[in-house]
Design a protein around this motif. Structure first.
Motif, PDB file in Angstrom:
ATOM      1  N   ASP A  22      -4.848   0.708   9.483  1.00  0.00           N
ATOM      2  CA  ASP A  22      -4.275  -0.218  10.456  1.00  0.00           C
ATOM      3  C   ASP A  22      -3.517   0.568  11.522  1.00  0.00           C
ATOM      4  O   ASP A  22      -2.566   1.289  11.236  1.00  0.00           O
ATOM      5  CB  ASP A  22      -3.340  -1.192   9.739  1.00  0.00           C
ATOM      6  N   THR A  23      -3.943   0.415  12.761  1.00  0.00           N
ATOM      7  CA  THR A  23      -3.382   1.188  13.868  1.00  0.00           C
ATOM      8  C   THR A  23      -1.907   0.876  14.112  1.00  0.00           C
ATOM      9  O   THR A  23      -1.151   1.756  14.507  1.00  0.00           O
ATOM     10  CB  THR A  23      -4.183   0.917  15.163  1.00  0.00           C
ATOM     11  N   SER A  24      -1.480  -0.338  13.861  1.00  0.00           N
ATOM     12  CA  SER A  24      -0.089  -0.701  14.132  1.00  0.00           C
ATOM     13  C   SER A  24       0.884   0.001  13.184  1.00  0.00           C
ATOM     14  O   SER A  24       2.027   0.278  13.551  1.00  0.00           O
ATOM     15  CB  SER A  24       0.095  -2.218  14.042  1.00  0.00           C
ATOM     16  N   ARG A  25       0.462   0.327  11.965  1.00  0.00           N
ATOM     17  CA  ARG A  25       1.348   0.967  10.989  1.00  0.00           C
ATOM     18  C   ARG A  25       1.207   2.489  10.959  1.00  0.00           C
ATOM     19  O   ARG A  25       2.038   3.177  10.395  1.00  0.00           O
ATOM     20  CB  ARG A  25       1.050   0.423   9.595  1.00  0.00           C
ATOM     21  N   PHE A  26       0.143   2.990  11.561  1.00  0.00           N
ATOM     22  CA  PHE A  26      -0.155   4.418  11.492  1.00  0.00           C
ATOM     23  C   PHE A  26       0.941   5.299  12.102  1.00  0.00           C
ATOM     24  O   PHE A  26       1.321   6.311  11.504  1.00  0.00           O
ATOM     25  CB  PHE A  26      -1.518   4.680  12.136  1.00  0.00           C
ATOM     26  N   PRO A  27       1.508   4.959  13.271  1.00  0.00           N
ATOM     27  CA  PRO A  27       2.569   5.814  13.838  1.00  0.00           C
ATOM     28  C   PRO A  27       3.797   5.936  12.929  1.00  0.00           C
ATOM     29  O   PRO A  27       4.434   6.984  12.877  1.00  0.00           O
ATOM     30  CB  PRO A  27       2.933   5.118  15.153  1.00  0.00           C
ATOM     31  N   LEU A  28       4.128   4.870  12.195  1.00  0.00           N
ATOM     32  CA  LEU A  28       5.269   4.929  11.270  1.00  0.00           C
ATOM     33  C   LEU A  28       4.995   5.920  10.147  1.00  0.00           C
ATOM     34  O   LEU A  28       5.886   6.676   9.739  1.00  0.00           O
ATOM     35  CB  LEU A  28       5.562   3.537  10.702  1.00  0.00           C
ATOM     36  N   LEU A  29       3.773   5.921   9.651  1.00  0.00           N
ATOM     37  CA  LEU A  29       3.365   6.867   8.613  1.00  0.00           C
ATOM     38  C   LEU A  29       3.485   8.293   9.138  1.00  0.00           C
ATOM     39  O   LEU A  29       4.044   9.176   8.465  1.00  0.00           O
ATOM     40  CB  LEU A  29       1.921   6.567   8.195  1.00  0.00           C
ATOM     41  N   LEU A  30       2.991   8.530  10.344  1.00  0.00           N
ATOM     42  CA  LEU A  30       3.032   9.865  10.943  1.00  0.00           C
ATOM     43  C   LEU A  30       4.463  10.343  11.166  1.00  0.00           C
ATOM     44  O   LEU A  30       4.794  11.497  10.888  1.00  0.00           O
ATOM     45  CB  LEU A  30       2.280   9.862  12.272  1.00  0.00           C
ATOM     46  N   ALA A  56      -0.721  -1.573   1.436  1.00  0.00           N
ATOM     47  CA  ALA A  56      -0.695  -1.849   2.877  1.00  0.00           C
ATOM     48  C   ALA A  56      -1.944  -1.336   3.590  1.00  0.00           C
ATOM     49  O   ALA A  56      -2.448  -1.982   4.514  1.00  0.00           O
ATOM     50  CB  ALA A  56       0.553  -1.219   3.499  1.00  0.00           C
ATOM     51  N   PHE A  57      -2.447  -0.173   3.154  1.00  0.00           N
ATOM     52  CA  PHE A  57      -3.607   0.420   3.826  1.00  0.00           C
ATOM     53  C   PHE A  57      -4.910   0.216   3.053  1.00  0.00           C
ATOM     54  O   PHE A  57      -5.957   0.716   3.457  1.00  0.00           O
ATOM     55  CB  PHE A  57      -3.396   1.917   4.053  1.00  0.00           C
ATOM     56  N   ALA A  58      -4.853  -0.510   1.949  1.00  0.00           N
ATOM     57  CA  ALA A  58      -6.032  -0.798   1.118  1.00  0.00           C
ATOM     58  C   ALA A  58      -6.755   0.495   0.712  1.00  0.00           C
ATOM     59  O   ALA A  58      -7.956   0.632   0.861  1.00  0.00           O
ATOM     60  CB  ALA A  58      -6.979  -1.751   1.827  1.00  0.00           C
ATOM     61  N   LEU A  59      -5.966   1.444   0.202  1.00  0.00           N
ATOM     62  CA  LEU A  59      -6.503   2.731  -0.249  1.00  0.00           C
ATOM     63  C   LEU A  59      -6.157   2.934  -1.713  1.00  0.00           C
ATOM     64  O   LEU A  59      -5.111   2.476  -2.177  1.00  0.00           O
ATOM     65  CB  LEU A  59      -5.887   3.885   0.555  1.00  0.00           C
ATOM     66  N   ASP A  60      -7.021   3.647  -2.439  1.00  0.00           N
ATOM     67  CA  ASP A  60      -6.626   4.018  -3.792  1.00  0.00           C
ATOM     68  C   ASP A  60      -5.738   5.260  -3.709  1.00  0.00           C
ATOM     69  O   ASP A  60      -5.545   5.842  -2.636  1.00  0.00           O
ATOM     70  CB  ASP A  60      -7.843   4.239  -4.699  1.00  0.00           C
ATOM     71  N   LYS A  61      -5.196   5.661  -4.845  1.00  0.00           N
ATOM     72  CA  LYS A  61      -4.211   6.747  -4.877  1.00  0.00           C
ATOM     73  C   LYS A  61      -4.784   8.050  -4.320  1.00  0.00           C
ATOM     74  O   LYS A  61      -4.136   8.727  -3.518  1.00  0.00           O
ATOM     75  CB  LYS A  61      -3.723   6.942  -6.316  1.00  0.00           C
ATOM     76  N   ASP A  62      -5.987   8.410  -4.723  1.00  0.00           N
ATOM     77  CA  ASP A  62      -6.599   9.660  -4.268  1.00  0.00           C
ATOM     78  C   ASP A  62      -6.853   9.641  -2.767  1.00  0.00           C
ATOM     79  O   ASP A  62      -6.591  10.638  -2.073  1.00  0.00           O
ATOM     80  CB  ASP A  62      -7.900   9.938  -5.026  1.00  0.00           C
ATOM     81  N   ASP A  63      -7.357   8.537  -2.261  1.00  0.00           N
ATOM     82  CA  ASP A  63      -7.622   8.434  -0.828  1.00  0.00           C
ATOM     83  C   ASP A  63      -6.327   8.490  -0.012  1.00  0.00           C
ATOM     84  O   ASP A  63      -6.283   9.109   1.056  1.00  0.00           O
ATOM     85  CB  ASP A  63      -8.393   7.159  -0.500  1.00  0.00           C
ATOM     86  N   LEU A  64      -5.283   7.855  -0.533  1.00  0.00           N
ATOM     87  CA  LEU A  64      -3.987   7.913   0.155  1.00  0.00           C
ATOM     88  C   LEU A  64      -3.494   9.356   0.218  1.00  0.00           C
ATOM     89  O   LEU A  64      -3.014   9.804   1.267  1.00  0.00           O
ATOM     90  CB  LEU A  64      -2.954   7.025  -0.541  1.00  0.00           C
TER      91      LEU A  64
END
Length: 197
Positions: A22-30, A56-64
């Motif tokens: 999700d582009t809206s949450r990506f800058p906060l992660l960075l 929030a990003f619909a990822l499993d643990k390894d992908d995150l």
């Protein structure tokens, strides 16, 4: 500008995962990654926060973890090469990263790159650091089977510390020959360091 990123299978996988975030949450992660990147023994996110990010990003643990490691790698490479925003943008686009993700990374780099470089410069590469050196000279004058002798030796006390721990003292004893050989090694190291300047 030097090539910052070699296109590997792992990096291509990471790019696909990042493009789906999700582009809206990506800058906060960075921003969070950049804030914690200079800390050697601390992860950017706690285990609880990582679980929330997975949802929030619909990822499993390894992908995150792949996404977090790749984002950290991007900023480490940018810091190491002191990347200019335009060069960083071009190289990220060459990896087939979507424009909105590239823009987010470049914006965070512009806002936080200088302070990150300053913090990384202050961080030591070695986990153990020398804090102080004390020494004393001993002269052994006699032994049970020898009444007259002169055996000098030097005893060094090295105060070392690791991050977050108390100082530990290490004692090293040198004979004259051992100390001379050690001195010659230090001279060789010093000349090699001087040649790098």
């Amino acid at each position: 500008m030097a090539l910052l990123f070699q296109s590997t299978a792992k990096l291509r996988t990471a790019v696909q995962l990042i493009n789906n975030i999700d582009t809206s949450r990506f800058p906060l992660l960075l921003t969070r990654i950049v804030q914690k990147l200079h800390l050697r023994d601390e992860n950017a996110f706690t285990a609880e926060e990582e679980e929330k990010l997975q949802v929030a990003f619909a990822l499993d643990k390894d992908d995150l973890h792949i996404v977090l490691e790749t984002c950290a790698f991007v900023f480490e490479q940018a810091a190491y090469h002191n990347a200019k925003p335009q060069g960083l943008q071009q190289q990220l686009q060459n990896l087939n990263l979507e424009d909105d993700k590239v823009n987010s990374i470049v914006e965070v780099w512009v806002a936080s790159g200088k302070s990150l470089i300053d913090k990384l410069r202050k961080r030591s590469l070695a986990p153990v650091q020398l804090d102080c050196v004390n020494w004393r000279l001993n002269l052994q004058m006699a032994q049970a089977n020898m009444s007259k002798m002169k055996l000098p030796n030097a005893v060094f006390e090295l105060g070392i510390s690791t991050s977050g721990k108390e100082q530990e003292n290490i004692h090293i004893e040198f004979t004259h020959d051992e100390l001379f050989a050690f001195y010659n090694q230090l001279e060789s190291i010093q000349s090699q360091l001087d040649s790098l300047r």
